[in-house]
Scaffold this active site. Structure first.
Site, PDB file in Angstrom:
ATOM      1  N   GLU A   1       1.014  -1.145   0.105  1.00 32.36           N
ATOM      2  CA  GLU A   1      -0.075   0.076  -0.054  1.00 32.36           C
ATOM      3  C   GLU A   1       0.925   1.302   0.019  1.00 32.36           C
ATOM      4  O   GLU A   1       0.553   2.315  -0.404  1.00 32.36           O
ATOM      5  CB  GLU A   1      -1.052   0.084   1.207  1.00 32.36           C
ATOM      6  CG  GLU A   1      -1.872  -1.183   1.041  1.00 32.36           C
ATOM      7  CD  GLU A   1      -2.877  -1.261   0.040  1.00 32.36           C
ATOM      8  OE1 GLU A   1      -2.893  -0.293  -0.782  1.00 32.36           O
ATOM      9  OE2 GLU A   1      -3.096  -2.376  -0.605  1.00 32.36           O
TER      10      GLU A   1
ATOM     11  N   HIS B   1       1.945   2.066  -3.459  1.00 32.04           N
ATOM     12  CA  HIS B   1       0.862   3.101  -4.265  1.00 32.04           C
ATOM     13  C   HIS B   1       1.082   4.148  -4.081  1.00 32.04           C
ATOM     14  O   HIS B   1       1.037   5.208  -4.707  1.00 32.04           O
ATOM     15  CB  HIS B   1      -0.595   2.227  -3.921  1.00 32.04           C
ATOM     16  CG  HIS B   1      -1.092   1.138  -4.880  1.00 32.04           C
ATOM     17  ND1 HIS B   1      -0.828   0.961  -5.837  1.00 32.04           N
ATOM     18  CD2 HIS B   1      -1.460   0.087  -4.115  1.00 32.04           C
ATOM     19  CE1 HIS B   1      -1.371  -0.304  -6.302  1.00 32.04           C
ATOM     20  NE2 HIS B   1      -1.853  -0.736  -5.180  1.00 32.04           N
TER      21      HIS B   1
ATOM     22  N   GLU C   1      -0.938  -2.850  -9.990  1.00 35.18           N
ATOM     23  CA  GLU C   1      -0.822  -4.038  -8.744  1.00 35.18           C
ATOM     24  C   GLU C   1       0.373  -4.510  -8.825  1.00 35.18           C
ATOM     25  O   GLU C   1       1.135  -4.893  -7.843  1.00 35.18           O
ATOM     26  CB  GLU C   1      -2.081  -5.039  -8.882  1.00 35.18           C
ATOM     27  CG  GLU C   1      -3.247  -4.359  -8.440  1.00 35.18           C
ATOM     28  CD  GLU C   1      -3.348  -3.707  -7.145  1.00 35.18           C
ATOM     29  OE1 GLU C   1      -2.650  -4.194  -6.170  1.00 35.18           O
ATOM     30  OE2 GLU C   1      -4.050  -2.566  -7.216  1.00 35.18           O
TER      31      GLU C   1
END
Length: 315
Positions: free
Chosen positions: A131, A134, A200
């Site tokens: 995360e 990202h 991803e």
């Protein structure tokens, strides 16, 4: 480049929004949709993260309420050379997580209680490193705004059922309405798929490098994928436009790596992480081990000496 991609995405979603407006109300409908889309773009830039966090009932935690989890995020953020994000926990039994925020300075990470209660600390570290990747890649703005606009497009398309096909302002009448109701949500979903699947893989790779052990994330993905299709996430089911934000698709029945999946197949992601582990010379990386523990792994003292065996709850 990420800002350019974001601008292209916003332009495409705005055009799609205008097309739905045109099918509903002709030129006047298209102009109204343009004004609404412009307002939503501005609103989403500043507030989409708050909307998504509120949608999932996420509560912010700190070192007092969740010291070990927040300490983990702080260390991983330091390794990623990122500002400390806000940390949230969602009371949801499905193991999952996402990141949001318009930039690294205003970012947030959120994990479900299901994730913290069912995964080992190494696996949670792999997930949260993903995360943070990202955030570092500036994906969160694009992903969150896309969720907002895709949801609005689907909602606008659904309004078509309340309008008859006899309005002369609409160029295609009832047929256009039916086509719009079917194709507009589908087009929004394809856009989500296109931006999510490649990102991803990129976040998996960078996240593995941040935590130092690709197999931590690989193990977590296998567990989350298996549980996510057995434990329903009702908030996600009610808001499917946000599905692409999660590390694993939170919706039921999304197992195949096909055109309409917002996430790559978990098996493909794990295979890529195994290949990366071989390149990095990293093994399974059990916490506290000797042969597989890389020198770059987060120090175990940050989360306790028994970090390889303990589970949540962490606040």
């Amino acid at each position: 480049m990420n800002y350019f991609r974001t601008a292209i995405l916003l332009a495409g979603m705005t055009a799609l929004f205008m097309a739905v407006g045109f099918l509903l109300g002709g030129r006047s409908g298209m102009m109204i949709a343009l004004v609404v889309a412009a307002g939503m773009n501005i609103f989403s830039y500043w507030n989409s993260d708050k909307m998504v966090l509120s949608m999932y009932g996420a509560r912010q935690v700190d070192r007092n309420s969740a010291p070990e989890f927040v300490g983990m995020i702080e260390e991983l953020a330091g390794r990623a050379q990122l500002p400390m994000p806000r940390v949230f926990i969602m009371d949801n039994p499905q193991p999952n997580a996402f990141a949001t925020g318009r930039n690294p300075q205003n970012a947030a990470v959120a994990a479900t209680t299901g994730l913290l209660n069912s995964l080992s600390r190494e696996e949670v570290a792999g997930v949260m490193a993903h995360e943070l990747a990202h955030i570092k890649n500036h994906d969160t703005l694009t992903m969150t705004i896309t969720a907002t606009l895709a949801g609005a497009i689907s909602m606008l398309a659904n309004f078509g059922m309340f309008f008859g096909g006899r309005d002369n302002n609409r160029p295609f009448g009832a047929i256009g309405t039916i086509v719009m109701m079917v194709l507009a949500p589908l087009a929004a979903m394809v856009v989500q798929m296109a931006i999510s699947r490649s990102r991803e893989y990129e976040a998996d790779k960078l996240g593995a490098q941040i935590c130092g052990q690709p197999m931590w994330l690989a193990s977590a993905l296998a567990k989350i994928s298996n549980a996510a299709h057995q434990v329903p996430n009702m908030e996600a089911e009610h808001n499917p436009a946000t599905a692409h934000m999660f590390i694993i698709n939170p919706l039921s029945g999304e197992r195949m790596d096909n055109l309409f999946s917002t996430h790559p197949a978990t098996e493909n992601r794990i295979a890529a992480l195994r290949a990366l582990a071989q390149q990095m010379g990293a093994g399974d990386g059990n916490w506290g081990g000797t042969s597989a523990q890389p020198t770059s792994a987060p120090r175990s003292g940050a989360w306790g000496t028994d970090a390889g065996t303990r589970r949540g709850p962490w606040g």
